[in-house]
Motif scaffolding. Structure first.
Motif, PDB file in Angstrom:
ATOM      1  N   ALA A  24       0.848  -1.187   0.000  1.00  0.00           N
ATOM      2  CA  ALA A  24       0.000   0.000   0.000  1.00  0.00           C
ATOM      3  C   ALA A  24       0.888   1.242   0.000  1.00  0.00           C
ATOM      4  O   ALA A  24       2.032   1.202   0.453  1.00  0.00           O
ATOM      5  N   PRO A  25       0.394   2.373  -0.510  1.00  0.00           N
ATOM      6  CA  PRO A  25       1.205   3.594  -0.517  1.00  0.00           C
ATOM      7  C   PRO A  25       1.596   4.020   0.896  1.00  0.00           C
ATOM      8  O   PRO A  25       0.850   3.801   1.855  1.00  0.00           O
ATOM      9  N   ILE A  26       2.752   4.638   1.000  1.00  0.00           N
ATOM     10  CA  ILE A  26       3.196   5.221   2.264  1.00  0.00           C
ATOM     11  C   ILE A  26       2.395   6.498   2.497  1.00  0.00           C
ATOM     12  O   ILE A  26       2.294   7.347   1.612  1.00  0.00           O
ATOM     13  N   LEU A  27       1.826   6.636   3.667  1.00  0.00           N
ATOM     14  CA  LEU A  27       1.049   7.827   3.996  1.00  0.00           C
ATOM     15  C   LEU A  27       1.984   8.908   4.525  1.00  0.00           C
ATOM     16  O   LEU A  27       2.765   8.672   5.446  1.00  0.00           O
ATOM     17  N   SER A  28       1.903  10.092   3.944  1.00  0.00           N
ATOM     18  CA  SER A  28       2.790  11.188   4.318  1.00  0.00           C
ATOM     19  C   SER A  28       1.988  12.477   4.441  1.00  0.00           C
ATOM     20  O   SER A  28       1.327  12.898   3.490  1.00  0.00           O
ATOM     21  N   ASP A  29       2.021  13.086   5.624  1.00  0.00           N
ATOM     22  CA  ASP A  29       1.366  14.374   5.860  1.00  0.00           C
ATOM     23  C   ASP A  29       2.444  15.447   5.967  1.00  0.00           C
ATOM     24  O   ASP A  29       3.259  15.429   6.892  1.00  0.00           O
ATOM     25  N   LEU A  30       2.453  16.367   5.005  1.00  0.00           N
ATOM     26  CA  LEU A  30       3.481  17.402   4.933  1.00  0.00           C
ATOM     27  C   LEU A  30       2.899  18.745   5.342  1.00  0.00           C
ATOM     28  O   LEU A  30       1.834  19.139   4.856  1.00  0.00           O
ATOM     29  N   VAL A  31       3.610  19.444   6.224  1.00  0.00           N
ATOM     30  CA  VAL A  31       3.219  20.801   6.590  1.00  0.00           C
ATOM     31  C   VAL A  31       4.358  21.745   6.218  1.00  0.00           C
ATOM     32  O   VAL A  31       5.489  21.588   6.688  1.00  0.00           O
ATOM     33  N   PHE A  32       4.055  22.699   5.349  1.00  0.00           N
ATOM     34  CA  PHE A  32       5.008  23.735   4.971  1.00  0.00           C
ATOM     35  C   PHE A  32       4.890  24.883   5.975  1.00  0.00           C
ATOM     36  O   PHE A  32       3.789  25.384   6.229  1.00  0.00           O
ATOM     37  N   VAL A  33       6.022  25.275   6.536  1.00  0.00           N
ATOM     38  CA  VAL A  33       6.083  26.363   7.518  1.00  0.00           C
ATOM     39  C   VAL A  33       6.780  27.532   6.827  1.00  0.00           C
ATOM     40  O   VAL A  33       7.983  27.481   6.569  1.00  0.00           O
ATOM     41  N   VAL A  34       6.015  28.581   6.518  1.00  0.00           N
ATOM     42  CA  VAL A  34       6.502  29.616   5.604  1.00  0.00           C
ATOM     43  C   VAL A  34       6.649  30.954   6.320  1.00  0.00           C
ATOM     44  O   VAL A  34       5.697  31.482   6.906  1.00  0.00           O
ATOM     45  N   ASP A  35       7.843  31.489   6.239  1.00  0.00           N
ATOM     46  CA  ASP A  35       8.175  32.820   6.747  1.00  0.00           C
ATOM     47  C   ASP A  35       7.333  33.865   6.001  1.00  0.00           C
ATOM     48  O   ASP A  35       7.276  33.864   4.767  1.00  0.00           O
ATOM     49  N   GLU A  36       6.675  34.748   6.768  1.00  0.00           N
ATOM     50  CA  GLU A  36       5.846  35.797   6.162  1.00  0.00           C
ATOM     51  C   GLU A  36       6.479  37.185   6.298  1.00  0.00           C
ATOM     52  O   GLU A  36       5.777  38.198   6.230  1.00  0.00           O
ATOM     53  N   TYR A  68      -1.242  17.998   2.372  1.00  0.00           N
ATOM     54  CA  TYR A  68      -0.403  19.186   2.517  1.00  0.00           C
ATOM     55  C   TYR A  68      -1.098  20.215   3.412  1.00  0.00           C
ATOM     56  O   TYR A  68      -2.249  20.588   3.171  1.00  0.00           O
ATOM     57  N   GLY A  69      -0.372  20.666   4.445  1.00  0.00           N
ATOM     58  CA  GLY A  69      -0.859  21.725   5.310  1.00  0.00           C
ATOM     59  C   GLY A  69       0.077  22.918   5.234  1.00  0.00           C
ATOM     60  O   GLY A  69       1.195  22.821   4.719  1.00  0.00           O
ATOM     61  N   LEU A  70      -0.374  24.060   5.768  1.00  0.00           N
ATOM     62  CA  LEU A  70       0.409  25.291   5.625  1.00  0.00           C
ATOM     63  C   LEU A  70       0.330  26.140   6.883  1.00  0.00           C
ATOM     64  O   LEU A  70      -0.760  26.427   7.389  1.00  0.00           O
ATOM     65  N   VAL A  71       1.517  26.540   7.367  1.00  0.00           N
ATOM     66  CA  VAL A  71       1.655  27.467   8.494  1.00  0.00           C
ATOM     67  C   VAL A  71       2.334  28.731   7.987  1.00  0.00           C
ATOM     68  O   VAL A  71       3.328  28.664   7.257  1.00  0.00           O
ATOM     69  N   GLY A  72       1.807  29.880   8.370  1.00  0.00           N
ATOM     70  CA  GLY A  72       2.491  31.145   8.151  1.00  0.00           C
ATOM     71  C   GLY A  72       2.965  31.690   9.488  1.00  0.00           C
ATOM     72  O   GLY A  72       2.311  31.492  10.517  1.00  0.00           O
ATOM     73  N   TYR A  73       4.113  32.360   9.478  1.00  0.00           N
ATOM     74  CA  TYR A  73       4.624  32.947  10.726  1.00  0.00           C
ATOM     75  C   TYR A  73       5.508  34.135  10.386  1.00  0.00           C
ATOM     76  O   TYR A  73       6.058  34.226   9.286  1.00  0.00           O
TER      77      TYR A  73
END
Length: 277
Positions: A24-36, A68-73
């Motif tokens: 089965a596919p490997i499950l991968s949850d990616l969160v990009f943490v992006v400088d604002e 894919y998730g996204l954080v701004g900071y």
């Protein structure tokens, strides 16, 4: 003749057993943490415009199932914020339009802890799948700074490099950095190399040349794919690795054929016993 039939049946069974197994596919949850901060506008646009290319490479072989998730900071209010929960690449690209480029304080350690739902009394939190690898990718051109208790705490303390190291370890998370500047790299490199990741050149991703950006994204996505596969080589019993404790699962059709082969072998054996009797 009977021996020949037995040999044929054994050969068939052996071939079926040795046949490749589909995991089965490997499950991968990616969160990009992006400088604002103010210098990151072009990077943000390139991320928004190329997440589809990144996703097509990461998941295109069928070996990885990703969200894919996204954080701004680091904006006018430097505290980390969720731009989007874990979703598909199309929804991610739409949400990424809400990134801003207007700040000057970049508490990257705090933002990374936020991406892993690790801040005290954090709300909102990311909806990680329970059996997915956690992948955190930080994009910044500044070292972590301004990590004060006002922006978030772990165990009642401001998030330091040591505290973040513990958070990453507790989550068995992969950590990568798309970074620019020697002081920035120095701020994150130890954490990144200690947690299965690599440092990538933000200057290439900050280019206005589309071919340069796409070349970077292609190389980065391929590196992330290989990193994910390597993770499962090193952690074969992780629930994310094939969805079965890392054990490849035969296709139902292969199991059925194997059953038929064994049934034939038993029938031949019974005939032989009847003749001998």
């Amino acid at each position: 003749m009977i021996l020949k039939k037995i040999g044929t049946a054994l050969t068939l069974c052996g071939a079926l057993i040795a046949a490749p197994l589909n995991a089965a596919p490997i499950l991968s949850d990616l969160v990009f943490v992006v400088d604002e901060s103010g210098s990151m506008g072009n990077v943000q646009a390139n991320l928004r415009d190329n997440i589809g290319l990144f996703a097509s490479i990461l998941t295109g072989t069928g070996q990885v199932n990703a969200q894919y998730g996204l954080v701004g900071y680091g904006s006018g209010n430097p505290a980390p914020r969720m731009i989007t929960d874990l979703t598909n690449d199309t929804a991610f690209a739409s949400a990424a339009q809400n990134l801003v480029a207007s700040g000057g304080t970049e508490p990257g350690y705090t933002a990374t802890a936020f991406a892993l739902n690790a801040l005290d009394n954090q709300s909102p939190t990311f909806s990680f799948r329970s059996n997915a690898i956690k992948n955190i990718i930080i994009l910044t051109d500044e070292p972590s700074n301004g990590d004060r208790t006002f922006f978030g705490t772990v165990g009642g303390q401001a998030v330091s490099e040591t505290i973040l190291d513990g958070v990453l370890t507790n989550n068995n998370a992969l950590y990568n950095g798309v970074l620019a500047g020697s002081s920035t790299i120095s701020s994150y490199q130890s954490l990144i190399t200690s947690h299965g990741g690599s440092v990538f050149d933000l200057n290439q991703f900050n280019s206005t040349d589309t071919s340069v950006v796409q070349g970077f994204v292609t190389a980065f996505a391929n590196a992330k794919l290989q990193e994910t596969l390597d993770f499962c080589q090193l952690n074969p019993n992780d629930p994310a690795c094939g969805g079965n404790g890392g054990t490849p699962v035969p296709e139902p059709g292969s199991l059925a054929l194997l059953g038929l082969g064994l049934t034939g072998l038993v029938a031949i054996r019974r005939r032989k016993m009847a003749v001998e009797a």
